[in-house]
Design a protein around this motif. Structure first.
Motif, PDB file in Angstrom:
ATOM      1  N   GLY A  26       0.866  -1.317   0.274  1.00  0.00           N
ATOM      2  CA  GLY A  26      -0.032   0.041  -0.001  1.00  0.00           C
ATOM      3  C   GLY A  26       0.971   1.239   0.084  1.00  0.00           C
ATOM      4  N   SER A  27       2.137   1.182   0.165  1.00  0.00           N
ATOM      5  CA  SER A  27       2.930   2.356   0.257  1.00  0.00           C
ATOM      6  C   SER A  27       3.184   2.835  -1.237  1.00  0.00           C
ATOM      7  CB  SER A  27       4.103   2.129   0.986  1.00  0.00           C
ATOM      8  OG  SER A  27       4.884   1.013   0.203  1.00  0.00           O
ATOM      9  N   GLU A  28       3.343   4.080  -1.386  1.00  0.00           N
ATOM     10  CA  GLU A  28       3.387   4.597  -2.642  1.00  0.00           C
ATOM     11  C   GLU A  28       4.958   5.212  -3.001  1.00  0.00           C
ATOM     12  OE1 GLU A  28       0.404   7.790  -3.487  1.00  0.00           O
ATOM     13  OE2 GLU A  28      -1.021   6.546  -2.438  1.00  0.00           O
ATOM     14  N   ILE A  29       5.261   5.229  -4.232  1.00  0.00           N
ATOM     15  CA  ILE A  29       6.523   5.746  -4.585  1.00  0.00           C
ATOM     16  C   ILE A  29       6.183   6.552  -6.109  1.00  0.00           C
ATOM     17  CG2 ILE A  29       7.974   4.093  -3.665  1.00  0.00           C
ATOM     18  CD1 ILE A  29       8.636   3.060  -6.381  1.00  0.00           C
ATOM     19  N   THR A  30       7.109   7.600  -6.241  1.00  0.00           N
ATOM     20  CA  THR A  30       6.924   8.406  -7.505  1.00  0.00           C
ATOM     21  C   THR A  30       8.239   8.211  -8.109  1.00  0.00           C
ATOM     22  OG1 THR A  30       5.570   9.958  -6.313  1.00  0.00           O
ATOM     23  CG2 THR A  30       6.559  10.625  -8.590  1.00  0.00           C
ATOM     24  N   VAL A  31       7.978   7.723  -9.425  1.00  0.00           N
ATOM     25  CA  VAL A  31       9.153   7.658 -10.374  1.00  0.00           C
ATOM     26  C   VAL A  31       9.004   8.285 -11.667  1.00  0.00           C
ATOM     27  CG1 VAL A  31      10.361   5.851 -11.494  1.00  0.00           C
ATOM     28  CG2 VAL A  31       9.492   5.253  -9.608  1.00  0.00           C
ATOM     29  N   ASN A  32       9.743   9.489 -11.975  1.00  0.00           N
ATOM     30  CA  ASN A  32       9.891  10.116 -12.884  1.00  0.00           C
ATOM     31  C   ASN A  32       8.295  11.091 -13.415  1.00  0.00           C
ATOM     32  OD1 ASN A  32      12.121   9.880 -13.681  1.00  0.00           O
ATOM     33  ND2 ASN A  32      12.059   8.005 -14.785  1.00  0.00           N
ATOM     34  N   GLY A  33       7.586  11.278 -12.355  1.00  0.00           N
ATOM     35  CA  GLY A  33       6.219  11.809 -12.449  1.00  0.00           C
ATOM     36  C   GLY A  33       5.265  11.060 -12.409  1.00  0.00           C
ATOM     37  N   ARG A  34       5.283   9.685 -12.304  1.00  0.00           N
ATOM     38  CA  ARG A  34       4.174   8.547 -12.194  1.00  0.00           C
ATOM     39  C   ARG A  34       4.393   7.842 -10.727  1.00  0.00           C
ATOM     40  NH1 ARG A  34       4.035   5.413 -17.744  1.00  0.00           N
ATOM     41  NH2 ARG A  34       3.241   7.197 -18.998  1.00  0.00           N
ATOM     42  N   GLN A  35       2.846   7.825 -10.178  1.00  0.00           N
ATOM     43  CA  GLN A  35       2.831   7.391  -9.007  1.00  0.00           C
ATOM     44  C   GLN A  35       2.587   5.799  -8.964  1.00  0.00           C
ATOM     45  OE1 GLN A  35      -0.407   9.798  -7.270  1.00  0.00           O
ATOM     46  NE2 GLN A  35       1.157  10.661  -5.855  1.00  0.00           N
ATOM     47  N   TRP A  36       3.352   5.168  -8.097  1.00  0.00           N
ATOM     48  CA  TRP A  36       3.105   3.624  -8.099  1.00  0.00           C
ATOM     49  C   TRP A  36       2.844   3.329  -6.699  1.00  0.00           C
ATOM     50  CZ3 TRP A  36       4.279   0.692 -12.516  1.00  0.00           C
ATOM     51  CH2 TRP A  36       4.608   1.259 -13.517  1.00  0.00           C
ATOM     52  N   ILE A  37       1.982   2.060  -6.526  1.00  0.00           N
ATOM     53  CA  ILE A  37       1.714   1.737  -5.141  1.00  0.00           C
ATOM     54  C   ILE A  37       2.330   0.062  -5.227  1.00  0.00           C
ATOM     55  CG2 ILE A  37      -0.267   0.702  -3.779  1.00  0.00           C
ATOM     56  CD1 ILE A  37      -2.168   2.988  -5.276  1.00  0.00           C
ATOM     57  N   VAL A  38       2.686  -0.111  -4.175  1.00  0.00           N
ATOM     58  CA  VAL A  38       3.236  -1.519  -3.643  1.00  0.00           C
ATOM     59  C   VAL A  38       1.890  -2.386  -3.730  1.00  0.00           C
ATOM     60  CG1 VAL A  38       4.572  -2.930  -2.123  1.00  0.00           C
ATOM     61  CG2 VAL A  38       5.349  -0.567  -2.645  1.00  0.00           C
ATOM     62  N   GLY A  39       1.652  -3.043  -4.556  1.00  0.00           N
ATOM     63  CA  GLY A  39       0.209  -3.675  -4.626  1.00  0.00           C
ATOM     64  C   GLY A  39       0.319  -4.687  -3.805  1.00  0.00           C
TER      65      GLY A  39
END
Length: 119
Positions: free
Chosen positions: A98-111
């Motif tokens: 559920g944690s989120e990271i941002t990579v080059n302007g895109r948001q990702w969730i540890v699904g």
């Protein structure tokens, strides 16, 4: 962003150290975690395999899910994909689901976090 793969030290759930090959993007360092220190138990490199009958290790990993498709300066994936696997090098540094990271302007969730599987 030009990304490829690199070979990193990988600590198994039992504490042995081998190698694993995973994405080397600097932006994914928080998901990968720091490589463990110590001498490798054997000179073996784990990689993801499509053959479920293979003997070896399927390393622990996180599945990142794309949260937004905002404009970005680079991409970790081809446009048609929305998930990415990233090996977690040490069990002590596994990011919470559920944690989120941002990579080059895109948001990702540890699904999800997939446990290590030894065969």
């Amino acid at each position: 962003m030009a990304s490829g793969t690199s070979r990193y030290k990988y600590k198994t759930d039992k504490g042995n150290i081998f190698y694993a090959r995973t994405d080397d993007s600097a932006e994914l360092a928080s998901v990968r975690g720091a490589a463990p220190t110590g001498t490798p138990t054997e000179n073996i490199t784990f990689e993801f395999s499509k053959n479920a009958k293979a003997v070896g290790c399927k390393p622990r990993h996180c599945i990142l899910t794309l949260k937004s498709t905002a404009a970005s300066t680079g991409c970790l994936l081809p446009p048609s994909q929305t998930t990415k696997r990233v090996i977690v090098l040490d069990p002590a540094t596994t990011p919470p689901a559920g944690s989120e990271i941002t990579v080059n302007g895109r948001q990702w969730i540890v699904g999800s976090i997939v446990s290590e599987q030894m065969r």
